[in-house]
Write an enzyme that holds these catalytic residues in place. Structure first.
Site, PDB file in Angstrom:
ATOM      1  N   ASP A   1      46.989 -68.407 -32.078  1.00  0.00           N
ATOM      2  CA  ASP A   1      45.413 -68.332 -31.953  1.00  0.00           C
ATOM      3  C   ASP A   1      45.142 -68.675 -33.320  1.00  0.00           C
ATOM      4  O   ASP A   1      44.215 -69.371 -33.866  1.00  0.00           O
ATOM      5  CB  ASP A   1      45.053 -67.000 -31.868  1.00  0.00           C
ATOM      6  CG  ASP A   1      44.955 -66.632 -30.151  1.00  0.00           C
ATOM      7  OD1 ASP A   1      45.274 -67.277 -29.459  1.00  0.00           O
ATOM      8  OD2 ASP A   1      44.909 -65.401 -30.097  1.00  0.00           O
TER       9      ASP A   1
ATOM     10  N   ARG B   1      37.313 -75.531 -40.317  1.00  0.00           N
ATOM     11  CA  ARG B   1      36.569 -76.993 -40.770  1.00  0.00           C
ATOM     12  C   ARG B   1      36.110 -77.640 -39.598  1.00  0.00           C
ATOM     13  O   ARG B   1      35.505 -78.764 -39.646  1.00  0.00           O
ATOM     14  CB  ARG B   1      37.443 -77.966 -41.664  1.00  0.00           C
ATOM     15  CG  ARG B   1      37.806 -77.123 -42.897  1.00  0.00           C
ATOM     16  CD  ARG B   1      36.516 -77.444 -43.777  1.00  0.00           C
ATOM     17  NE  ARG B   1      36.817 -76.886 -45.121  1.00  0.00           N
ATOM     18  CZ  ARG B   1      37.187 -77.459 -46.061  1.00  0.00           C
ATOM     19  NH1 ARG B   1      37.598 -78.649 -46.040  1.00  0.00           N
ATOM     20  NH2 ARG B   1      37.446 -77.010 -47.165  1.00  0.00           N
TER      21      ARG B   1
ATOM     22  N   GLU C   1      51.205 -54.479 -21.281  1.00  0.00           N
ATOM     23  CA  GLU C   1      51.611 -54.710 -22.758  1.00  0.00           C
ATOM     24  C   GLU C   1      51.170 -53.781 -23.439  1.00  0.00           C
ATOM     25  O   GLU C   1      50.031 -53.426 -23.512  1.00  0.00           O
ATOM     26  CB  GLU C   1      50.898 -56.152 -23.122  1.00  0.00           C
ATOM     27  CG  GLU C   1      51.282 -56.400 -24.649  1.00  0.00           C
ATOM     28  CD  GLU C   1      50.876 -57.614 -25.313  1.00  0.00           C
ATOM     29  OE1 GLU C   1      50.312 -58.541 -24.553  1.00  0.00           O
ATOM     30  OE2 GLU C   1      50.503 -57.582 -26.595  1.00  0.00           O
TER      31      GLU C   1
ATOM     32  N   GLU D   1      45.913 -64.829 -22.557  1.00  0.00           N
ATOM     33  CA  GLU D   1      44.972 -63.308 -22.856  1.00  0.00           C
ATOM     34  C   GLU D   1      43.706 -63.896 -22.531  1.00  0.00           C
ATOM     35  O   GLU D   1      43.156 -64.846 -23.155  1.00  0.00           O
ATOM     36  CB  GLU D   1      45.267 -63.026 -24.259  1.00  0.00           C
ATOM     37  CG  GLU D   1      46.516 -62.490 -24.633  1.00  0.00           C
ATOM     38  CD  GLU D   1      46.612 -62.152 -26.167  1.00  0.00           C
ATOM     39  OE1 GLU D   1      45.581 -62.058 -26.742  1.00  0.00           O
ATOM     40  OE2 GLU D   1      47.692 -61.923 -26.755  1.00  0.00           O
TER      41      GLU D   1
ATOM     42  N   GLY E   1      51.601 -62.478 -33.364  1.00  0.00           N
ATOM     43  CA  GLY E   1      50.747 -63.766 -33.927  1.00  0.00           C
ATOM     44  C   GLY E   1      50.544 -63.821 -35.534  1.00  0.00           C
ATOM     45  O   GLY E   1      51.040 -64.568 -36.217  1.00  0.00           O
ATOM     46  N   HIS E   2      49.732 -62.925 -35.826  1.00  0.00           N
ATOM     47  CA  HIS E   2      49.135 -63.143 -37.440  1.00  0.00           C
ATOM     48  C   HIS E   2      50.343 -62.953 -38.362  1.00  0.00           C
ATOM     49  O   HIS E   2      50.216 -63.881 -39.102  1.00  0.00           O
ATOM     50  CB  HIS E   2      48.246 -62.070 -37.526  1.00  0.00           C
ATOM     51  CG  HIS E   2      47.475 -62.304 -39.016  1.00  0.00           C
ATOM     52  ND1 HIS E   2      47.825 -61.635 -39.904  1.00  0.00           N
ATOM     53  CD2 HIS E   2      46.194 -62.799 -39.382  1.00  0.00           C
ATOM     54  CE1 HIS E   2      47.084 -61.881 -41.134  1.00  0.00           C
ATOM     55  NE2 HIS E   2      45.992 -62.897 -40.300  1.00  0.00           N
TER      56      HIS E   2
ATOM     57  N   HIS F   1      38.606 -69.435 -31.559  1.00  0.00           N
ATOM     58  CA  HIS F   1      39.766 -70.129 -32.063  1.00  0.00           C
ATOM     59  C   HIS F   1      40.059 -71.009 -31.122  1.00  0.00           C
ATOM     60  O   HIS F   1      39.978 -72.143 -31.153  1.00  0.00           O
ATOM     61  CB  HIS F   1      40.633 -69.282 -32.727  1.00  0.00           C
ATOM     62  CG  HIS F   1      41.091 -67.879 -32.093  1.00  0.00           C
ATOM     63  ND1 HIS F   1      41.191 -67.779 -30.496  1.00  0.00           N
ATOM     64  CD2 HIS F   1      41.053 -66.603 -32.448  1.00  0.00           C
ATOM     65  CE1 HIS F   1      41.328 -66.268 -30.236  1.00  0.00           C
ATOM     66  NE2 HIS F   1      41.232 -65.788 -31.431  1.00  0.00           N
TER      67      HIS F   1
HETATM   68  N1  PXP Z   1      48.774 -58.892 -27.924  1.00  0.00           N
HETATM   69  C1  PXP Z   1      47.642 -58.824 -27.681  1.00  0.00           C
HETATM   70  C2  PXP Z   1      47.069 -58.602 -26.269  1.00  0.00           C
HETATM   71  C3  PXP Z   1      46.524 -59.356 -28.591  1.00  0.00           C
HETATM   72  O1  PXP Z   1      45.164 -59.541 -28.335  1.00  0.00           O
HETATM   73  C4  PXP Z   1      47.123 -59.665 -29.835  1.00  0.00           C
HETATM   74  C5  PXP Z   1      46.032 -60.351 -30.920  1.00  0.00           C
HETATM   75  O2  PXP Z   1      45.582 -61.463 -30.512  1.00  0.00           O
HETATM   76  C6  PXP Z   1      48.207 -59.770 -30.052  1.00  0.00           C
HETATM   77  C7  PXP Z   1      49.395 -59.280 -29.125  1.00  0.00           C
HETATM   78  C8  PXP Z   1      48.950 -60.157 -31.343  1.00  0.00           C
HETATM   79  O3  PXP Z   1      48.350 -59.392 -32.473  1.00  0.00           O
HETATM   80  P1  PXP Z   1      48.927 -59.993 -34.002  1.00  0.00           P
HETATM   81  O4  PXP Z   1      48.133 -61.203 -34.183  1.00  0.00           O
HETATM   82  O5  PXP Z   1      48.329 -58.763 -34.823  1.00  0.00           O
HETATM   83  O6  PXP Z   1      50.369 -59.988 -34.065  1.00  0.00           O
END
Ligand code: PXP
Length: 242
Positions: A9, A18, A151, A70, A213-214, A50
């Protein structure tokens, strides 16, 4: 051994800053797969902050591993998922004002809505996972809603600043994973996991996918995405070794 699904994301977040065309999440997915990701996760939010519809369509055609979408349990999103057909759909709660998904889905409090969405998705052939807090009541509700998987939200564990608190949160995750498996649900986990706190979660018995992700995208800014993914895959693999 748990598998890594990389949430891309925030590659789209940088692009949207941008309003242009780079960086492209499609390129990021290819690099994440080269780095050893077992799947690609994206969140198509109602406000399209995003990931865009175009990304979903292209990723559906290009992801060679597994695509996990998701989304909120709304009619609009269910129709999109049935049209685009990702391997897995993860139903998440969504609020416009939040920076990221804050809590798990209250399946127990919205059983009929979640059950209806899960039924449509499963009839269409999707694997349905529900993003829930590590709480026995939500596990029971996920089962009643007809989910294939849950999850477990690792956010509280990830945010615990003291070791004692983190250990307690980890124990909640372990118990919820056990309850879910006893109810024949596949168990995934994610949110807030990074290069320091992932090993303990990856070592919990019976977890299938970790959605991260982040932290991976943040590290990728400094070391490149393929290497950032490879390093996370190695942490998960090392945690699973006896
Ligand atoms: N799992 C779910 C259901 C999420 O909504 C997210 C964030 O989009 C993540 C995992 C990943 O989280 P992070 O970006 O903090 O790793």
């Amino acid at each position: 051994m748990a598998r890594l699904q990389v949430n891309i994301d925030h590659v789209a977040t940088v692009r949207q800053a941008r309003g242009g065309v780079e960086p492209d999440p499609v390129h990021a997915a290819v690099l994440a797969e080269l780095g050893g990701a077992s799947g690609i996760t994206i969140h198509l939010r109602e406000d399209r902050r995003h990931i865009q519809d175009r990304d979903l369509e292209l990723l559906r055609r290009t992801v060679a591993t597994r695509l996990n979408l998701e989304m909120a349990a709304t009619d609009e999103m269910v129709a999109i998922a049935c049209r685009v057909r990702p391997e897995q759909v993860t139903l998440v709660p969504e609020k416009r004002q939040e920076l990221t998904t804050e809590g798990g889905l209250d399946v127990a409090g919205n059983l009929e809505q979640v059950r209806r969405a899960a039924r449509r998705l499963r009839e269409d052939g999707r694997i349905v996972s529900l993003f829930i807090d590590p709480d026995a009541r939500q596990v029971t509700a996920a089962c009643a809603a007809g989910a294939t998987a849950v999850e477990l939200h690792t956010g509280r564990y990830a945010q615990a600043r003291q070791a004692e608190l983190a250990a307690r949160e980890l124990e909640d995750l372990r118990r919820a994973a056990e309850a879910a498996r006893a109810a024949a649900l596949v168990v995934h986990a994610g949110h807030g996991l990074n290069y320091q706190n992932t090993a303990a979660v990856a070592a919990l018995p019976g977890l299938e996918d970790l959605n991260i992700g982040h932290s991976v995208v943040a590290r990728a800014v400094l070391v490149g995405l393929e290497r950032a993914v490879r390093e996370m895959v190695e942490i998960i693999a090392a945690a699973s070794r006896p």
